[in-house]
Design an enzyme around this catalytic site. Structure first.
Site, mmCIF file in Angstrom:
data_model
loop_
_atom_site.group_PDB
_atom_site.id
_atom_site.type_symbol
_atom_site.label_atom_id
_atom_site.label_comp_id
_atom_site.label_asym_id
_atom_site.label_seq_id
_atom_site.Cartn_x
_atom_site.Cartn_y
_atom_site.Cartn_z
ATOM 1 N N GLY A 27 3.798 -0.353 -1.321
ATOM 2 C CA GLY A 27 3.815 -1.030 -2.339
ATOM 3 C C GLY A 27 5.564 -0.589 -4.007
ATOM 4 O O GLY A 27 5.512 -1.033 -3.785
ATOM 5 N N LEU A 66 -2.401 -1.257 -3.764
ATOM 6 C CA LEU A 66 -2.507 -0.059 -3.970
ATOM 7 C C LEU A 66 -2.564 1.327 -3.534
ATOM 8 O O LEU A 66 -1.233 1.901 -2.895
ATOM 9 C CB LEU A 66 -3.288 -0.333 -2.111
ATOM 10 C CG LEU A 66 -3.683 -2.277 -2.218
ATOM 11 C CD1 LEU A 66 -4.719 -2.291 -0.700
ATOM 12 C CD2 LEU A 66 -5.205 -3.015 -3.293
ATOM 13 N N TYR A 80 0.575 -1.117 0.163
ATOM 14 C CA TYR A 80 -0.094 -0.453 0.415
ATOM 15 C C TYR A 80 0.884 1.107 -0.036
ATOM 16 O O TYR A 80 2.111 1.491 1.420
ATOM 17 C CB TYR A 80 -1.101 -0.251 1.255
ATOM 18 C CG TYR A 80 -1.667 1.126 1.050
ATOM 19 C CD1 TYR A 80 -2.421 2.137 -0.031
ATOM 20 C CD2 TYR A 80 -2.800 1.038 2.506
ATOM 21 C CE1 TYR A 80 -3.308 2.519 0.170
ATOM 22 C CE2 TYR A 80 -3.703 2.358 2.252
ATOM 23 C CZ TYR A 80 -4.188 2.899 1.805
ATOM 24 O OH TYR A 80 -4.471 4.143 1.013
ATOM 25 N N CYS A 81 0.529 1.738 -1.094
ATOM 26 C CA CYS A 81 1.551 3.646 -0.677
ATOM 27 C C CYS A 81 2.334 3.319 -0.829
ATOM 28 O O CYS A 81 3.680 2.628 -1.908
ATOM 29 C CB CYS A 81 1.239 4.234 0.231
ATOM 30 S SG CYS A 81 1.595 5.849 -0.204
ATOM 31 N N VAL A 82 3.308 3.902 -0.101
ATOM 32 C CA VAL A 82 5.361 3.149 -0.270
ATOM 33 C C VAL A 82 5.459 2.208 0.266
ATOM 34 O O VAL A 82 6.625 1.981 -0.820
ATOM 35 C CB VAL A 82 6.093 4.503 0.409
ATOM 36 C CG1 VAL A 82 5.596 4.835 2.332
ATOM 37 C CG2 VAL A 82 7.402 4.413 0.259
#
Length: 607
Positions: A347, A371, A343-345
């Site tokens: 990811g 994500l 998710y976000c960073v």
């Protein structure tokens, strides 16, 4: 209070902005001034003591003035051009004045300037019905749009300077809106009259408290923080911490189905915020929902770093985070292959780990879900304003002193991306109306900031935002040069349409860097609400349209819209890869002794 001339026997009508008790009004106003003095003292205290250098604010102001000055140079370099711009503005002013005169004579004005769609600042009826407030609103809108046009029409600016100038102008316009000042906001004037300035006294007290809590900086309260406690009514999904190191704790959650998918699920959250955004409340928890679908869920809970973690880099977060978690999962489940979610960073780190693993011949991650994750940072949006060489140099200088970046710095940057939603409405509600914010779990989480270790954050800013090395195949981590084309496992990439942190166009471009099949999905709403969207709530929508090829706008034009949450679509994709199931697994699997109950102790450390 008596109003002369009232002969019809009805109770006199009090003017809407007149206090009913002048003596009480004066006492409350004195209290507000006293609390304002306490707020000023709290602001000055760390600067006088040297704890918070005043040079930081001066440097930021100089950067803003220097950037906007580049725009001014273009217009001032040609007198005729400058006169044309001034004439355009004064023409709007004259039209507003003419409209006000026509309205005073009972006619409808020919020309009106209205707020843009979605601008909720001027929702009070007085902004349209009261001629004074209506004219004030139009003067503000005319001026702010004129300033935007000056930036957009200035020639000779490089894209980065134009982007920064527009961002700074937007922030200035947002701050100077008449809704943000007590004497020009009809709602605040009514509140002040009805409470005899009690609202201002309460508001100044909250302002002083929030500046003291921010140690000289303003820490705006977005939610009633007394109503929430992590592990009590937030992050309540049952599970155990089964391993930990200096970087993270590994949580394995208790299964709720008799059979579970053979492949475990590893979730890699961002370390810029805490993982429990994916486990807010039982009805909003992606983690709890995934468990209910038969996943054996493992989550990395990152440490809230301090000076001891100053040297922890992306290498450490990959090795002691993701790769270590894969070792733990294999010991706990005896299963080598896993599905991973970033998710976000988190990811971005997962993508780096995938490229590293591909180069090393490590095939334990069988599929990856991203994500709102940026891989390519060319279109990274307004956050790039904070990632030019000068800003990064300044951030690194501050981090060298402490060993980390305070969580509040990143929180402020994120809030500025949506200042008309996350800053100024709370300034008005809290400090002008004197009202406590409502309890809101998501905004409580948003304020529960984490620090960033110096080495890690510096690498992220320079390698990703500034130099965009990952998607270009130029990044080196762990002694290996990373090539995302070597990552050939199935990818599910989710973007959100209104994302200010990881813009959908940026996510679309980045997920094309992988060498294998990619399912790109676009969800409605933004960076958080678009992800945390349980199916039972039946909110928003999502679009599917095949792999991310061609232009983003072209992909969207041919995409198919589906109502509701993207979660079931993702689950169907996961099961389409491998739907084999085995008996449910208890945390630790008898191989690892649980350390403590979820959500663990690392997430409890506040910045």
């Amino acid at each position: 209070m008596h109003m002369s001339g009232n002969t019809d026997g009805k109770a006199p009508v009090k003017p809407p902005y007149l206090a009913s008790d002048p003596e009480l009004f004066a006492r409350n106003l004195a209290r507000a001034i006293e609390e304002g003095g306490r707020a000023l003292a709290a602001f000055l205290k760390p600067r006088d003591s040297g704890e918070s250098p005043a040079t930081e604010l001066a440097e930021q102001s100089q950067e803003v003035l220097r950037t906007i000055g580049r725009v001014g140079e273009y217009w001032a370099s040609d007198p005729s051009r400058l006169i044309e711009a001034q004439t355009r503005l004064w023409g709007n002013y004259l039209s507003i004045w003419s409209g006000a005169l026509r309205r005073a004579s009972g006619e409808e004005p020919e020309h009106r300037i209205e707020p843009r769609a979605g601008d909720r600042r001027f929702g009070d009826p007085e902004w349209s019905e009261n001629p004074i407030f209506d004219s004030l609103k139009q003067l503000y809108l005319a001026t702010s749009r004129w300033m935007e046009e000056l930036v957009d029409e200035a020639e000779g600016l490089d894209p980065a300077t134009r982007h920064k100038a527009r961002f700074y102008i937007d922030q200035i316009n947002n701050a100077l809106a008449p809704t943000n000042f007590a004497l020009t906001n009809p709602e605040v004037l009514r509140e002040t009259a009805s409470t005899n300035a009690e609202n201002l006294a309460r508001g100044m007290r909250m302002l002083a408290d929030d500046i003291e809590a921010g140690k000289g900086g303003l820490r705006i309260r977005h939610s009633d923080h007394t109503q929430f406690r992590v592990g009590h009514n937030l992050a309540t999904t049952p599970g155990k911490v089964i391993d930990q190191n200096e970087i993270c704790q590994i949580i394995q959650y208790q299964p709720t189905t008799e059979k579970v998918l053979k492949r475990p699920l590893l979730i890699v959250p961002p370390w810029i915020n805490k993982f429990y955004v994916l486990d807010l409340t039982p009805e909003k928890s992606l983690i709890r929902w995934a468990i209910g679908q038969g996943h054996t869920v493992f989550v990395i809970s990152w440490v809230n770093p301090d000076e001891r973690h100053a040297g922890k880099s992306f290498d450490h977060y990959m090795d002691e985070g993701i790769l270590h978690a894969l070792d733990v999962i294999e010991r706990a489940t005896r299963e080598r292959k896993v599905n991973a979610v970033g998710y976000c960073v988190g990811g971005t780190l997962l993508a780096i780990a995938l490229a590293f693993a591909a180069a090393a011949g490590d095939d334990r991650i069988a599929s990856a879900t991203f994500l709102t994750t940026q891989i390519d940072f060319e279109h990274a949006g307004d956050l790039k304003v904070f990632a030019d060489p000068e800003r990064i140099d300044a951030v690194e200088a501050r981090m060298r002193k402490a060993g980390y970046l305070e969580g509040g710095k990143m929180a402020t940057a994120f809030n500025l991306l949506r200042s008309n939603e996350l800053i100024w409405p709370y300034v008005v509600n809290n400090y002008l109306k004197g009202k406590e914010p409502f309890p809101f779990d998501l905004l409580y989480w948003n304020a529960d900031a984490t620090r960033m270790p110096a080495a890690n954050h510096s690498f992220y800013l320079r390698s990703c935002y500034l130099e965009n090395r990952l998607s270009r195949g130029e990044m080196e981590v762990g002694g290996r040069r990373l090539d995302l084309r070597e990552v050939t496992i199935p990818i599910y990439s989710l973007a959100t349409r209104e994302d200010h942190i990881a813009p959908a166009r940026s996510v679309f471009l980045g997920c094309r860097a992988f060498g294998g099949p990619v399912r790109f999905v676009l969800a409605g709403s933004g960076h958080i609400a678009g992800v945390v969207n349980p199916p039972d709530r039946r909110k928003y929508q999502y679009w599917t349209g095949g792999e991310p090829v061609g232009d983003y706008d072209e992909w969207l034009a041919r995409a198919e819209e589906h109502p509701g949450s993207w979660w079931p679509d993702w689950q169907a994709w996961i099961e389409g890869l491998d739907d084999a199931r085995v008996r449910r697994r208890r945390p630790g699997g008898g191989k690892l002794k649980p350390i403590e109950d979820a959500p663990g102790s690392y997430v409890q450390v506040r910045a």
